[in-house]
Motif scaffolding. Sequence first.
Motif, PDB file in Angstrom:
ATOM      1  N   LEU A   1      -4.349   0.921   4.333  1.00 30.21           N
ATOM      2  CA  LEU A   1      -4.015   2.333   4.145  1.00 30.21           C
ATOM      3  C   LEU A   1      -3.887   3.041   5.488  1.00 30.21           C
ATOM      4  O   LEU A   1      -3.017   3.904   5.667  1.00 30.21           O
TER       5      LEU A   1
ATOM      6  N   GLN B   1     -10.379   0.540   4.970  1.00 33.76           N
ATOM      7  CA  GLN B   1      -9.097   0.369   4.282  1.00 33.76           C
ATOM      8  C   GLN B   1      -7.990   0.305   5.333  1.00 33.76           C
ATOM      9  O   GLN B   1      -7.196   1.219   5.498  1.00 33.76           O
TER      10      GLN B   1
ATOM     11  N   ARG C   1      -0.221   9.793  -3.033  1.00 31.57           N
ATOM     12  CA  ARG C   1      -1.210  10.341  -2.105  1.00 31.57           C
ATOM     13  C   ARG C   1      -0.636  10.452  -0.704  1.00 31.57           C
ATOM     14  O   ARG C   1      -0.808  11.480  -0.026  1.00 31.57           O
ATOM     15  N   LEU C   2       0.041   9.412  -0.258  1.00 29.78           N
ATOM     16  CA  LEU C   2       0.640   9.446   1.069  1.00 29.78           C
ATOM     17  C   LEU C   2       1.699  10.540   1.165  1.00 29.78           C
ATOM     18  O   LEU C   2       1.845  11.183   2.215  1.00 29.78           O
TER      19      LEU C   2
ATOM     20  N   THR D   1       0.829  -1.207   0.000  1.00 30.38           N
ATOM     21  CA  THR D   1       0.000   0.000   0.000  1.00 30.38           C
ATOM     22  C   THR D   1       0.863   1.257   0.000  1.00 30.38           C
ATOM     23  O   THR D   1       0.542   2.248  -0.658  1.00 30.38           O
TER      24      THR D   1
ATOM     25  N   LEU E   1      -6.427  11.462   6.366  1.00 30.61           N
ATOM     26  CA  LEU E   1      -6.369  10.220   5.596  1.00 30.61           C
ATOM     27  C   LEU E   1      -6.750   9.026   6.458  1.00 30.61           C
ATOM     28  O   LEU E   1      -7.457   8.108   6.002  1.00 30.61           O
TER      29      LEU E   1
ATOM     30  N   THR F   1       1.913   1.564  -3.685  1.00 34.80           N
ATOM     31  CA  THR F   1       0.861   1.885  -4.654  1.00 34.80           C
ATOM     32  C   THR F   1       0.213   3.238  -4.383  1.00 34.80           C
ATOM     33  O   THR F   1      -0.281   3.879  -5.307  1.00 34.80           O
ATOM     34  N   HIS F   2       0.200   3.669  -3.128  1.00 32.47           N
ATOM     35  CA  HIS F   2      -0.401   4.958  -2.778  1.00 32.47           C
ATOM     36  C   HIS F   2       0.664   5.982  -2.395  1.00 32.47           C
ATOM     37  O   HIS F   2       0.405   6.890  -1.598  1.00 32.47           O
TER      38      HIS F   2
END
Length: 264
Positions: A214, A211, A48-49, A41, A202, A44-45
Amino acid sequence: MRAFRAIALGLVAGILAWQATVLLLEPPRYMLPPPLDVARTLWTHAARLGRETLVTGVEIALGLVLGVAAGMATALATVALPRFGAVLWPQVLILQAMPVFALAPLLVLWFGFGIASKVVMAALIIFFPVASAFADGLRRTDPDLLDATALTEASHFQALWHVRVPLAVPALISGLRVAAPLAPLGAVIGEWVGASGGLGFLMIQANARMQTDLLFAALAILAALTLTLRALVDQLAPRLAPWAAEEAPPPFLQRFATRKTQTR
């Protein structure tokens, strides 16, 4: 480097314990995802993170600067002006006794949903340990040293600046060691109450959508920020007070000792 090495070893041990818990207890993934899922995660994120981390990082940095400055100024004021301090310090203690979660909604109401309320929240959490530790260090100056400065006809404020403040720096560093890791907590609490960005925002969204991977990714970044701040304080400590680790008296005391000898 030693501090960062200790952090790395601690992280490895924590991840191994986490993986062992997943293998032994086999909890549902929505309750405790495996470390590999969280790492995936994070990858892939990452974009955004990264954006949310930048928001929270700015809040932490500004809150740290504001909280340390306010704490040091308050401690100096209470010691330099005893009558003023007798009135000010009880107000500080009353404010410290208030629960953080009770203040957060008020700060959002007063300062809005933007960055200001999060910075103030982080600064408040940092303020108390810094002010308490620094004020305690200033008050514990050896009376004999103050008598020595009086023989040199140094004023009250000269003794404060040249003797009390340098000798209180180790106490200030101890306060920073406590306060710095709390800075991310203050920013995240503010984001939980009301925000449009940041790691806390978030985490609220990820929790509402189940999630968990996340959510754990955001927690991992938050933990990394906390450990990094503590390590930075440990790295800066010898530079802020090099005389704390030396047997010889610091230069400013040597200067006063020389002047005292000359007056005799």
